[in-house]
Design a protein around this motif. Structure first.
Motif, PDB file in Angstrom:
ATOM      1  N   THR A 189       0.139 -24.540  35.493  1.00  0.00           N
ATOM      2  CA  THR A 189      -0.522 -24.644  36.782  1.00  0.00           C
ATOM      3  C   THR A 189       0.588 -24.619  37.824  1.00  0.00           C
ATOM      4  OG1 THR A 189      -2.311 -25.952  35.836  1.00  0.00           O
ATOM      5  CG2 THR A 189      -2.070 -26.018  38.230  1.00  0.00           C
ATOM      6  N   TYR A 190       0.559 -23.582  38.644  1.00  0.00           N
ATOM      7  CA  TYR A 190       1.612 -23.318  39.631  1.00  0.00           C
ATOM      8  C   TYR A 190       1.065 -23.615  41.012  1.00  0.00           C
ATOM      9  CZ  TYR A 190       4.416 -20.280  42.724  1.00  0.00           C
ATOM     10  OH  TYR A 190       5.179 -19.780  43.748  1.00  0.00           O
ATOM     11  N   ARG A 191       1.817 -24.426  41.774  1.00  0.00           N
ATOM     12  CA  ARG A 191       1.462 -24.702  43.165  1.00  0.00           C
ATOM     13  C   ARG A 191       2.709 -24.543  44.031  1.00  0.00           C
ATOM     14  NH1 ARG A 191      -1.558 -28.568  40.532  1.00  0.00           N
ATOM     15  NH2 ARG A 191      -3.771 -28.528  40.995  1.00  0.00           N
ATOM     16  N   SER A 192       2.551 -23.817  45.094  1.00  0.00           N
ATOM     17  CA  SER A 192       3.633 -23.660  46.063  1.00  0.00           C
ATOM     18  C   SER A 192       3.049 -23.072  47.337  1.00  0.00           C
ATOM     19  CB  SER A 192       4.715 -22.728  45.527  1.00  0.00           C
ATOM     20  OG  SER A 192       5.664 -22.443  46.536  1.00  0.00           O
ATOM     21  N   GLU A 193       3.505 -23.575  48.461  1.00  0.00           N
ATOM     22  CA  GLU A 193       3.087 -23.008  49.749  1.00  0.00           C
ATOM     23  C   GLU A 193       3.484 -21.542  49.848  1.00  0.00           C
ATOM     24  OE1 GLU A 193       5.053 -25.383  52.655  1.00  0.00           O
ATOM     25  OE2 GLU A 193       3.939 -27.194  52.134  1.00  0.00           O
ATOM     26  N   ARG A 194       4.529 -21.161  49.140  1.00  0.00           N
ATOM     27  CA  ARG A 194       5.032 -19.782  49.208  1.00  0.00           C
ATOM     28  C   ARG A 194       4.139 -18.793  48.457  1.00  0.00           C
ATOM     29  NH1 ARG A 194       9.841 -22.791  47.690  1.00  0.00           N
ATOM     30  NH2 ARG A 194      10.954 -23.255  49.604  1.00  0.00           N
ATOM     31  N   ARG A 195       3.397 -19.287  47.505  1.00  0.00           N
ATOM     32  CA  ARG A 195       2.476 -18.463  46.700  1.00  0.00           C
ATOM     33  C   ARG A 195       3.206 -17.262  46.075  1.00  0.00           C
ATOM     34  NH1 ARG A 195      -2.764 -17.503  50.120  1.00  0.00           N
ATOM     35  NH2 ARG A 195      -1.331 -16.114  51.139  1.00  0.00           N
ATOM     36  N   LEU A 196       4.299 -17.559  45.386  1.00  0.00           N
ATOM     37  CA  LEU A 196       5.107 -16.524  44.734  1.00  0.00           C
ATOM     38  C   LEU A 196       4.961 -16.604  43.216  1.00  0.00           C
ATOM     39  CD1 LEU A 196       8.310 -16.800  46.971  1.00  0.00           C
ATOM     40  CD2 LEU A 196       6.560 -14.993  47.018  1.00  0.00           C
ATOM     41  N   CYS A 197       3.732 -16.713  42.768  1.00  0.00           N
ATOM     42  CA  CYS A 197       3.478 -16.832  41.330  1.00  0.00           C
ATOM     43  C   CYS A 197       3.973 -15.608  40.566  1.00  0.00           C
ATOM     44  CB  CYS A 197       2.001 -17.082  41.055  1.00  0.00           C
ATOM     45  SG  CYS A 197       0.900 -15.852  41.803  1.00  0.00           S
TER      46      CYS A 197
ATOM     47  N   LEU B 176      -3.346 -16.522  45.599  1.00  0.00           N
ATOM     48  CA  LEU B 176      -3.489 -15.344  46.449  1.00  0.00           C
ATOM     49  C   LEU B 176      -4.936 -14.870  46.538  1.00  0.00           C
ATOM     50  CD1 LEU B 176      -0.349 -13.373  45.246  1.00  0.00           C
ATOM     51  CD2 LEU B 176      -0.620 -14.652  47.388  1.00  0.00           C
ATOM     52  N   HIS B 177      -5.785 -15.420  45.666  1.00  0.00           N
ATOM     53  CA  HIS B 177      -7.213 -15.079  45.662  1.00  0.00           C
ATOM     54  C   HIS B 177      -8.057 -16.331  45.872  1.00  0.00           C
ATOM     55  CE1 HIS B 177      -6.130 -11.054  44.464  1.00  0.00           C
ATOM     56  NE2 HIS B 177      -5.385 -11.557  43.508  1.00  0.00           N
ATOM     57  N   ALA B 178      -7.602 -17.197  46.767  1.00  0.00           N
ATOM     58  CA  ALA B 178      -8.334 -18.368  47.252  1.00  0.00           C
ATOM     59  C   ALA B 178      -8.414 -19.542  46.276  1.00  0.00           C
ATOM     60  CB  ALA B 178      -9.742 -17.982  47.707  1.00  0.00           C
ATOM     61  N   ALA B 179      -7.696 -19.512  45.172  1.00  0.00           N
ATOM     62  CA  ALA B 179      -7.671 -20.669  44.271  1.00  0.00           C
ATOM     63  C   ALA B 179      -6.719 -21.719  44.852  1.00  0.00           C
ATOM     64  CB  ALA B 179      -7.222 -20.256  42.880  1.00  0.00           C
ATOM     65  N   SER B 180      -6.942 -22.980  44.508  1.00  0.00           N
ATOM     66  CA  SER B 180      -6.066 -24.046  45.003  1.00  0.00           C
ATOM     67  C   SER B 180      -4.727 -24.054  44.278  1.00  0.00           C
ATOM     68  CB  SER B 180      -6.753 -25.401  44.843  1.00  0.00           C
ATOM     69  OG  SER B 180      -7.020 -25.649  43.474  1.00  0.00           O
ATOM     70  N   ALA B 181      -4.672 -23.417  43.107  1.00  0.00           N
ATOM     71  CA  ALA B 181      -3.444 -23.296  42.320  1.00  0.00           C
ATOM     72  C   ALA B 181      -3.588 -22.078  41.422  1.00  0.00           C
ATOM     73  CB  ALA B 181      -3.215 -24.550  41.476  1.00  0.00           C
ATOM     74  N   CYS B 182      -2.470 -21.616  40.923  1.00  0.00           N
ATOM     75  CA  CYS B 182      -2.502 -20.520  39.953  1.00  0.00           C
ATOM     76  C   CYS B 182      -2.541 -21.121  38.562  1.00  0.00           C
ATOM     77  CB  CYS B 182      -1.252 -19.648  40.087  1.00  0.00           C
ATOM     78  SG  CYS B 182      -1.063 -18.911  41.718  1.00  0.00           S
ATOM     79  N   GLU B 183      -3.328 -20.534  37.699  1.00  0.00           N
ATOM     80  CA  GLU B 183      -3.353 -20.947  36.295  1.00  0.00           C
ATOM     81  C   GLU B 183      -2.883 -19.759  35.466  1.00  0.00           C
ATOM     82  OE1 GLU B 183      -6.640 -21.752  32.974  1.00  0.00           O
ATOM     83  OE2 GLU B 183      -6.677 -23.252  34.595  1.00  0.00           O
ATOM     84  N   ILE B 184      -1.706 -19.926  34.889  1.00  0.00           N
ATOM     85  CA  ILE B 184      -1.057 -18.847  34.155  1.00  0.00           C
ATOM     86  C   ILE B 184      -0.943 -19.240  32.686  1.00  0.00           C
ATOM     87  CG2 ILE B 184       1.021 -17.429  33.987  1.00  0.00           C
ATOM     88  CD1 ILE B 184       1.557 -18.305  36.987  1.00  0.00           C
ATOM     89  N   HIS B 185      -1.510 -18.409  31.825  1.00  0.00           N
ATOM     90  CA  HIS B 185      -1.418 -18.629  30.385  1.00  0.00           C
ATOM     91  C   HIS B 185      -0.307 -17.746  29.836  1.00  0.00           C
ATOM     92  CE1 HIS B 185      -5.359 -20.772  29.658  1.00  0.00           C
ATOM     93  NE2 HIS B 185      -5.399 -20.470  30.951  1.00  0.00           N
ATOM     94  N   VAL B 186       0.600 -18.362  29.107  1.00  0.00           N
ATOM     95  CA  VAL B 186       1.689 -17.612  28.485  1.00  0.00           C
ATOM     96  C   VAL B 186       1.580 -17.850  26.975  1.00  0.00           C
ATOM     97  CG1 VAL B 186       4.173 -17.192  28.385  1.00  0.00           C
ATOM     98  CG2 VAL B 186       3.124 -18.021  30.520  1.00  0.00           C
ATOM     99  N   ARG B 187       1.502 -16.746  26.248  1.00  0.00           N
ATOM    100  CA  ARG B 187       1.396 -16.806  24.789  1.00  0.00           C
ATOM    101  C   ARG B 187       2.523 -16.003  24.166  1.00  0.00           C
ATOM    102  NH1 ARG B 187      -3.701 -16.261  26.838  1.00  0.00           N
ATOM    103  NH2 ARG B 187      -5.259 -17.738  26.150  1.00  0.00           N
TER     104      ARG B 187
END
Length: 190
Positions: A131-139, A166-177
């Motif tokens: 779960t990525y959060r940053s004001e910069r939104r550089l996921c 970048l698409h209105a979510a409060s945080a990015c959810e990134i799955h890495v496998r």
């Protein structure tokens, strides 16, 4: 923005576009003659015009450029912060522990540093959810760093972003496998 990222961006441009291109990028971004130093902090507002100018010059979509840049900086980040990592760690271990190792040290050393907040949950040995959060939104840079780590550890990974700031979510959810060798990709790779 921490200066090391901007210094690395300069190195990226020199490698991809040649030494003279940086001045042209600065001019296109409205930052003529700007000089960046690794240990200083700079206004976040300077990153978007720089990245946009580079993407336009390279003919890339901005997210793709940022992801490629994230992969590019990974070897230097590993050189700078590798001593903080457990030598037995692999790609997902480094991702899972970035917040409590690297980001913690960055915040202690540099009072004004604001690396992204990463909350990681290990689903199983081959899957971590970030779960990525940053004001910069550089996921996209974070995804590129994950790819750079996988390259460093000679592992194949799949990245899937289910939610994005970048698409209105409060945080990015990134799955890495991590894929086992010889296993075909079953999920879209971003």
């Amino acid at each position: 923005m921490h200066g090391i990222i901007l210094v690395e961006l300069h190195q990226y441009v020199k490698q991809r576009l040649g030494k003279a291109a940086w001045g042209e990028i600065l001019k296109a971004a409205g930052l003529d003659n700007r000089v960046y130093f690794a240990l200083d902090t700079y206004p976040d507002a300077e990153v978007a015009p720089l990245a946009t100018a580079i993407a336009q010059r390279m003919g890339l979509e901005l997210p793709l450029l940022l992801e490629e840049f994230g992969e590019f900086i990974t070897p230097d980040l590993l050189r700078m912060y590798g001593s903080l990592l457990n030598p037995e760690w692999r790609t997902l271990d480094v991702i899972e522990n970035t917040e409590v190792t690297i980001h913690r040290v960055v915040r202690m050393r540099e009072r004004n540093a604001r690396p992204p907040e990463l909350v990681c949950k290990r689903r199983n040995p081959g899957h971590v959810i970030v779960t990525y959060r940053s004001e910069r939104r550089l996921c996209a840079i974070a995804k590129g760093i994950a790819r750079g780590l996988a390259r460093h550890f000679n592992e194949a990974i799949e990245i899937q972003e289910l939610f994005c700031m970048l698409h209105a979510a409060s945080a990015c959810e990134i799955h890495v496998r991590v894929r086992k060798p010889g296993t075909p990709s079953s999920r879209p790779v971003l």
